[in-house]
Motif scaffolding. Structure first.
Motif, PDB file in Angstrom:
ATOM      1  N   HIS A 187       0.817  -1.212   0.000  1.00  0.00           N
ATOM      2  CA  HIS A 187       0.000   0.000   0.000  1.00  0.00           C
ATOM      3  C   HIS A 187       0.851   1.262   0.000  1.00  0.00           C
ATOM      4  O   HIS A 187       0.422   2.307  -0.490  1.00  0.00           O
ATOM      5  N   ARG A 197     -10.462   3.473  -1.126  1.00  0.00           N
ATOM      6  CA  ARG A 197      -9.905   2.666  -0.026  1.00  0.00           C
ATOM      7  C   ARG A 197     -10.151   3.438   1.276  1.00  0.00           C
ATOM      8  O   ARG A 197      -9.371   4.322   1.620  1.00  0.00           O
ATOM      9  N   GLU A 216      -9.943   2.675   4.408  1.00  0.00           N
ATOM     10  CA  GLU A 216      -9.216   2.367   5.654  1.00  0.00           C
ATOM     11  C   GLU A 216      -8.244   3.453   6.082  1.00  0.00           C
ATOM     12  O   GLU A 216      -7.927   3.594   7.261  1.00  0.00           O
ATOM     13  N   ARG A 231     -15.301   1.153  -0.902  1.00  0.00           N
ATOM     14  CA  ARG A 231     -14.979  -0.171  -0.353  1.00  0.00           C
ATOM     15  C   ARG A 231     -14.998  -0.084   1.166  1.00  0.00           C
ATOM     16  O   ARG A 231     -14.395   0.822   1.752  1.00  0.00           O
ATOM     17  N   ASP A 275     -10.864  -2.227   4.953  1.00  0.00           N
ATOM     18  CA  ASP A 275      -9.984  -3.352   4.603  1.00  0.00           C
ATOM     19  C   ASP A 275      -8.681  -3.213   5.398  1.00  0.00           C
ATOM     20  O   ASP A 275      -7.640  -2.877   4.839  1.00  0.00           O
ATOM     21  N   LYS A 279      -1.876  -3.144   6.791  1.00  0.00           N
ATOM     22  CA  LYS A 279      -2.514  -1.938   7.325  1.00  0.00           C
ATOM     23  C   LYS A 279      -3.012  -2.206   8.750  1.00  0.00           C
ATOM     24  O   LYS A 279      -4.185  -2.460   8.966  1.00  0.00           O
ATOM     25  N   ARG A 317      -8.474 -10.082   8.566  1.00  0.00           N
ATOM     26  CA  ARG A 317      -8.390  -8.966   7.620  1.00  0.00           C
ATOM     27  C   ARG A 317      -9.768  -8.575   7.109  1.00  0.00           C
ATOM     28  O   ARG A 317     -10.661  -9.423   6.998  1.00  0.00           O
ATOM     29  N   MET A 340     -15.303  -7.529  -4.009  1.00  0.00           N
ATOM     30  CA  MET A 340     -14.015  -7.661  -4.684  1.00  0.00           C
ATOM     31  C   MET A 340     -13.759  -9.138  -4.908  1.00  0.00           C
ATOM     32  O   MET A 340     -13.996  -9.955  -4.016  1.00  0.00           O
ATOM     33  N   GLU A 352     -10.778 -11.126  -5.159  1.00  0.00           N
ATOM     34  CA  GLU A 352      -9.330 -10.984  -4.947  1.00  0.00           C
ATOM     35  C   GLU A 352      -8.719 -12.198  -4.272  1.00  0.00           C
ATOM     36  O   GLU A 352      -7.546 -12.209  -3.923  1.00  0.00           O
ATOM     37  N   GLY A 369      -9.739  -7.580  -7.841  1.00  0.00           N
ATOM     38  CA  GLY A 369      -8.596  -6.966  -7.155  1.00  0.00           C
ATOM     39  C   GLY A 369      -7.359  -7.796  -7.444  1.00  0.00           C
ATOM     40  O   GLY A 369      -7.046  -8.747  -6.734  1.00  0.00           O
ATOM     41  N   THR A 370      -6.659  -7.405  -8.486  1.00  0.00           N
ATOM     42  CA  THR A 370      -5.538  -8.239  -8.922  1.00  0.00           C
ATOM     43  C   THR A 370      -4.362  -8.225  -7.937  1.00  0.00           C
ATOM     44  O   THR A 370      -3.569  -9.165  -7.914  1.00  0.00           O
ATOM     45  N   ASN A 371      -4.239  -7.167  -7.124  1.00  0.00           N
ATOM     46  CA  ASN A 371      -3.088  -7.115  -6.205  1.00  0.00           C
ATOM     47  C   ASN A 371      -3.088  -8.313  -5.267  1.00  0.00           C
ATOM     48  O   ASN A 371      -2.069  -8.985  -5.092  1.00  0.00           O
ATOM     49  N   ASP A 372      -4.242  -8.555  -4.678  1.00  0.00           N
ATOM     50  CA  ASP A 372      -4.323  -9.715  -3.793  1.00  0.00           C
ATOM     51  C   ASP A 372      -4.516 -11.002  -4.574  1.00  0.00           C
ATOM     52  O   ASP A 372      -3.976 -12.045  -4.201  1.00  0.00           O
ATOM     53  N   ARG A 421       2.897 -10.118  -1.483  1.00  0.00           N
ATOM     54  CA  ARG A 421       3.065  -8.892  -2.270  1.00  0.00           C
ATOM     55  C   ARG A 421       4.026  -7.897  -1.625  1.00  0.00           C
ATOM     56  O   ARG A 421       4.419  -6.910  -2.230  1.00  0.00           O
ATOM     57  N   GLY A 467      -7.322  -3.624  -9.415  1.00  0.00           N
ATOM     58  CA  GLY A 467      -5.958  -3.814  -8.917  1.00  0.00           C
ATOM     59  C   GLY A 467      -4.979  -3.019  -9.782  1.00  0.00           C
ATOM     60  O   GLY A 467      -5.366  -2.429 -10.801  1.00  0.00           O
TER      61      GLY A 467
HETATM   62  C1  PEP Z   1      -6.427  -5.512  -4.761  1.00  0.00           C
HETATM   63  O1  PEP Z   1      -6.161  -6.387  -3.933  1.00  0.00           O
HETATM   64  O2  PEP Z   1      -6.217  -5.628  -5.987  1.00  0.00           O
HETATM   65  C2  PEP Z   1      -6.989  -4.232  -4.323  1.00  0.00           C
HETATM   66  C3  PEP Z   1      -7.373  -3.314  -5.185  1.00  0.00           C
HETATM   67  O3  PEP Z   1      -7.060  -4.010  -2.985  1.00  0.00           O
HETATM   68  P1  PEP Z   1      -5.822  -3.549  -2.085  1.00  0.00           P
HETATM   69  O4  PEP Z   1      -4.667  -3.262  -3.006  1.00  0.00           O
HETATM   70  O5  PEP Z   1      -6.272  -2.353  -1.345  1.00  0.00           O
HETATM   71  O6  PEP Z   1      -5.589  -4.735  -1.228  1.00  0.00           O
END
Ligand code: PEP
Ligand code: MG
Length: 449
Positions: free
Chosen positions: A67, A175, A177, A211, A214, A219, A237, A308, A310, A331-334, A344, A382
């Motif tokens: 983040h 986001r 949070e 959202r 989270d 975080k 989480r 999401m 994810e 949510g591609t990041n997760d 990550r 993401g």
């Molecule tokens: C994700 O996971 O792709 C996403 C957008 O959420 P964050 O990056 O806040 O976990």
């Protein structure tokens, strides 16, 4: 001693300046712009930075989709991370440093000819950004007329103006949070309502996807007394906390609902892994609605509810989840970290964190197909959504909602505007038939040239 170190480029751009090395915080009050050097920076530390004073950031640890990295990108600050163990002599406050956020290179005490070279590249980068500014007010439409909505990912309403400057069409991911961080108690309903209302009124008829909280993972939040965990990303989480701490959750839902009376707000639940969780979250939403009705407070009875996607489990049951909600946001990041079992945040395995891995692409395709079959909206929020190389995948699958860091919007828009859906379908077909990262990268790079 002159050093050139290869790390991970996490926020593009070139910065040249004097280093300030943490943990000395006082300099932020000085007017002199600097390059911030730290072992690691938390998202809440970044919230307090004055972006005008920070030319660039060097972080020894962390991953590209942490983040903190996401926030640096949102602020447009060049960032290189993942240098742990690679620097032979530690950077000192006052050293001249070059941060090349595109190629992930850091120069420490470079000679004048290297500085001059980077000054030219820095100016070219600024010029390219100026060129891209020319298309910010144009629609993101392909040569064969397929329209894509490019929204902004924001962490605070302070970012709404940056979103506008980059041509964002609404907010595809708020986001929330960050509003809860760096304080000793959670924000009240009234405080949250003011913030959501501001977002809704700012975006007028364009949608704002809020959202719900989270936290957990990278975080933490002291006042929630979250337990120390061995695997925080696999732990307590997001929706897991909210379903447990219904007081906290309902306060947020009431604020979102009340703001929905004033603009096109949608609500979205993070980290969903089962149908039960969605039903439980919706049931608390219904309780919040019942309370507001009783109190005579207005809200949108038809507030769109999304989740999401994810976690691979959610992608695999996307057909069942689609029956419960109005939209999905991938949510591609997760999704990448959970599918590939690659943290990550961990720079040691950052080279394995691959959004174009065939397994990730198949989960995305399956999710999009399930959404389309059920007739619900599907988008991507993401960091992958902000990567121009991924455009043929979205266009081929018929994804017409992408949300990303505001500063990525012009580049993705340019990629959409020079594509045709037909050509993207051909590229995507080869991509989906490829088994290796290298083959896929070559295919996606080729279409850019
Ligand atoms: C994700 O996971 O792709 C996403 C957008 O959420 P964050 O990056 O806040 O976990
Ligand atoms: Mg996530």
């Amino acid at each position: 001693m002159t050093q050139k170190v290869q790390g991970i480029g996490a926020s593009a751009g070139i910065a040249i300046g004097k280093a300030f090395v943490l943990p000395t915080w006082e300099w932020d009050v000085h007017a002199q712009p600097y390059i911030l050097v730290a072992k690691e920076l938390s998202p809440s530390q970044l919230v307090h930075l004055n972006p005008k004073n920070v030319l660039g950031i060097v972080m020894l640890q962390g991953g590209k989709t942490s983040h903190s990295a996401i926030m640096a990108r949102a602020l447009g600050i060049p960032l290189v991370l993942g240098l742990e163990g690679k620097i032979s002599k530690p950077i000192q406050t006052g050293d001249t440093v070059i941060v090349d956020g595109e190629y992930g290179i850091v120069h420490i005490a470079p000679p004048q000819d290297v500085i001059s070279c980077y000054e030219v590249r820095r100016d070219a980068y600024v010029q390219e950004a100026d060129e891209l500014q020319k298309i910010v007010s144009l629609p993101a439409v392909t040569l064969d007329d397929f329209n894509v909505q490019l929204g902004a990912n924001i962490s605070s309403t302070r970012e709404l103006n940056i979103a506008d400057q980059n041509g964002a069409e609404g907010v595809g991911l708020f986001r929330t949070e960050f509003m809860y961080m760096d304080r000793s108690y959670p924000p009240s309903e009234a405080e949250q309502f003011t913030v959501y209302l501001e977002a809704a009124e700012h975006c007028k008829e364009k949608s704002v996807i809020i959202r719900t909280l989270d936290v957990g993972g990278d975080k933490p939040m002291d006042y929630l007394n979250l337990p120390e965990e061995d695997n925080p990303f696999l732990g307590y989480r997001a929706i897991r906390i909210c379903l447990d701490r219904q007081d906290l959750f309902k306060t947020q839902l009431r604020a979102i609902l009340r703001a929905s009376a004033h603009g096109p707000i949608m609500v979205m639940f993070p980290m969903i892994t089962s149908v039960n969780e969605v039903q439980a979250a919706k049931s608390i939403l219904e309780d919040a609605k019942a309370e507001l009705r009783e109190e005579g407070l207005p809200f949108n009875e038809e507030l769109p509810v999304g989740i999401m996607i994810e976690v691979p489990a959610a992608a695999m049951i996307a057909d069942q989840l689609a029956k419960e909600v109005d939209f999905f946001s991938i949510g591609t990041n997760d999704l990448v970290q959970y599918t590939l079992a690659v943290d990550r945040m961990n720079e040691q395995i950052a080279h394995m964190y691959d959004p174009f891995h065939p397994a990730v692409l198949r989960l995305i395709r399956y999710t999009v197909q399930a959404a389309k079959q059920a007739g619900i909206m599907v988008g991507v929020c993401g960091e992958m959504a902000g990567d121009p190389r991924a455009v043929p995948i979205w266009l081929a699958l018929g994804v017409n909602k992408l949300s990303m860091s505001s500063r990525s919007i012009p580049r993705v828009k340019a990629a959409v505007r020079r594509s045709t859906v037909e050509q993207c379908k051909r590229i995507a077909q080869s991509v989906f038939e490829s088994g290796t990262k290298e083959e896929i990268e070559i295919l996606l790079e080729q279409q850019r040239s």
